[in-house]
Design an enzyme around this catalytic site. Structure first.
Site, PDB file in Angstrom:
ATOM      1  N   ASP A 135     -50.189  -9.801 145.033  1.00  0.00           N
ATOM      2  CA  ASP A 135     -49.713  -8.739 144.133  1.00  0.00           C
ATOM      3  C   ASP A 135     -48.490  -8.723 144.020  1.00  0.00           C
ATOM      4  OD1 ASP A 135     -50.559  -6.259 143.202  1.00  0.00           O
ATOM      5  OD2 ASP A 135     -50.044  -5.165 144.976  1.00  0.00           O
ATOM      6  N   HIS A 142     -41.867   1.720 138.293  1.00  0.00           N
ATOM      7  CA  HIS A 142     -42.340   2.152 139.643  1.00  0.00           C
ATOM      8  C   HIS A 142     -41.494   1.715 140.861  1.00  0.00           C
ATOM      9  CE1 HIS A 142     -45.288   2.095 143.070  1.00  0.00           C
ATOM     10  NE2 HIS A 142     -45.049   1.004 143.369  1.00  0.00           N
ATOM     11  N   GLU A 210     -53.237  -0.567 138.653  1.00  0.00           N
ATOM     12  CA  GLU A 210     -52.893  -2.010 138.426  1.00  0.00           C
ATOM     13  C   GLU A 210     -53.885  -2.640 137.423  1.00  0.00           C
ATOM     14  OE1 GLU A 210     -51.350  -4.212 141.762  1.00  0.00           O
ATOM     15  OE2 GLU A 210     -50.691  -2.513 142.832  1.00  0.00           O
TER      16      GLU A 210
END
Ligand code: MN
Length: 426
Positions: A135, A142, A210
């Site tokens: 990830d 963000h 995402e």
């Protein structure tokens, strides 16, 4: 080789709704269980699931170099290993088979019976066996929002952030397809003002909006992938909800980053939309704010204009849209992420999954997590049933949706839908 499957003027003989996520220009890949409980690889046009195993057995892929059982598998890993040229030939052929002008299958009722299913006759499975899941943390908005909340405006971005596509190795065993429920996790937290940690169900369960890309076998151990070749090794994308327990995360993340706050569940949409299908939606990405090292410098457009939405549906109530974002906001693109991931020689395999990191846009309604949308709970969101949310409640369903649209064609990703069940009794 041209991607004839993307021809915006092509029409199909299958009945499709004009605003479907799955027009004939999409042709995604997935794995499903048929009405006879047989697992097969398939694609989707409109609301029809298409059994590629049956199509292959009936000879529709003649002339393409495929093993006999390539679609009779419970994952796409082997097909993805066949590489970009094969993906493109198969997608182009599927477009031809379902082209309005082609009578071969259109007028063969017996074949159609073996090949076509309605969506309610099948059950979608995980499309790949994910060997490794990584990830990233690639949305500047963000990272800035979270950094501001935890460290203040002055130190929002860590010094490495504008130089490295920051990431961590996640957990693949808990990746689940849309439609499978997640559970509120138990864990250790340090409540505000406490001096000793407590153990209990997380009080701050959150989604992360995402996208994830799925790779093919890309490189041998020790050999980096150059940034301008990286996209050749990306099969396609799915919507990705990286479920996060913020209270567990806050206590455990120092110094090695996310662990149990993240690995209790991550949900994906079940149809992989190929990078080929997304070619018409390529756009320029954000301008680098600091000069990037040569191995991260790329040529041409490598960002994609994908509209993203998040909805929350309480039990027995209508859904409310809580976020509207776009994949194009990502500061670091997929090619840079893959180049960075392999620059030390780390090898990437077929079916590996790389999450983008939470995709937040520039405005407060485009933030990709409840942490940001409610600013850590300080500004609750009111849903259409009148209830308020700071984070996700038990039995809420979180739904991610995504689509690309130009003046000719709209293609989408379907849904990534997960219900959060209460914590198990302990
Ligand atoms: Mn994440």
């Amino acid at each position: 080789m041209p991607i004839t499957a993307n021809d915006p003027n092509r029409k199909t003989w299958l009945e499709t709704n004009p605003d479907t996520d799955f027009p004939i220009q999409n042709i995604p890949f997935g794995v499903f269980l048929t009405r006879d409980d047989i697992i097969t690889i398939g694609t989707r046009i409109g609301d029809y699931a298409i059994d590629l195993g049956a199509l292959h057995q009936l000879g529709y892929f003649k002339g393409i170099d495929l093993t006999d059982d390539i679609f009779l598998q419970d994952t796409l890993n082997d097909f993805i290993s066949d590489g970009r040229k094969t993906w493109r030939l198969v997608r182009n052929r599927i477009a031809d088979i379902f082209d309005k002008e082609n009578p071969e299958l259109r007028d063969n009722e017996n074949h159609r019976k073996h090949i076509l299913f309605t969506m309610d006759e099948i059950e979608m499975q995980l499309p790949v066996q994910v060997g490794d899941y990584t990830d990233f943390y690639s949305s500047k908005e963000h990272a800035t929002n979270v950094g501001t909340m935890f460290r203040g405006k002055e130190n929002a971005l860590m010094p490495n952030w504008l130089h490295i596509p920051v990431g961590y190795h996640g957990r693949s065993s808990s990746i689940i397809p849309s439609g499978i429920n997640a559970r509120r996790p138990w864990g250790q937290t340090m409540p505000e003002g406490a001096t000793e940690p407590v153990f209990g169900p997380s009080k701050l369960v959150d989604f992360e909006l995402e996208m994830a890309f799925i790779t093919t076998d890309a490189n041998a151990l020790g050999e980096p992938i150059p940034v301008n070749e990286a996209e050749d090794y990306i099969f396609g994308l799915v919507l990705f909800n990286d479920w996060s327990a913020r209270d567990i995360q806050k206590w455990e993340y120092v110094p090695l980053g996310p662990f149990l706050a993240k690995n209790f569940a991550s949900s994906i949409s079940p149809w992989i939309v190929t990078l080929d299908a997304l070619q018409p939606y390529k756009v320029e990405g954000p301008k680098p704010e600091r000069e990037q090292l040569p191995y991260l410098q790329y040529k041409g457009n490598k960002s994609y204009d994908i509209n993203l939405e998040v909805y929350i549906a309480p039990e027995n109530a209508a859904e409310t849209k809580v976020s509207t974002s776009n994949f194009k906001y990502m500061y670091w693109n997929m090619a840079q992420q893959l180049a960075h991931h392999t620059v030390n020689g780390c090898n990437v395999n077929s079916g590996d999954m790389m999450g983008s990191g939470t995709i937040s846009g520039p405005t407060p309604d485009s933030y990709g997590s409840m942490l940001e949308l409610t600013w850590r709970g300080a500004k609750p969101i009111t849903l259409s049933d009148g209830t308020e949310r700071k984070f996700i409640n038990d039995n809420d369903t979180v739904i991610l949706r995504g689509f690309c649209k130009n003046d000719k064609v709209r293609i989408g990703f379907g849904e990534c839908r997960t219900k959060l069940l209460p914590a198990i009794k302990q």
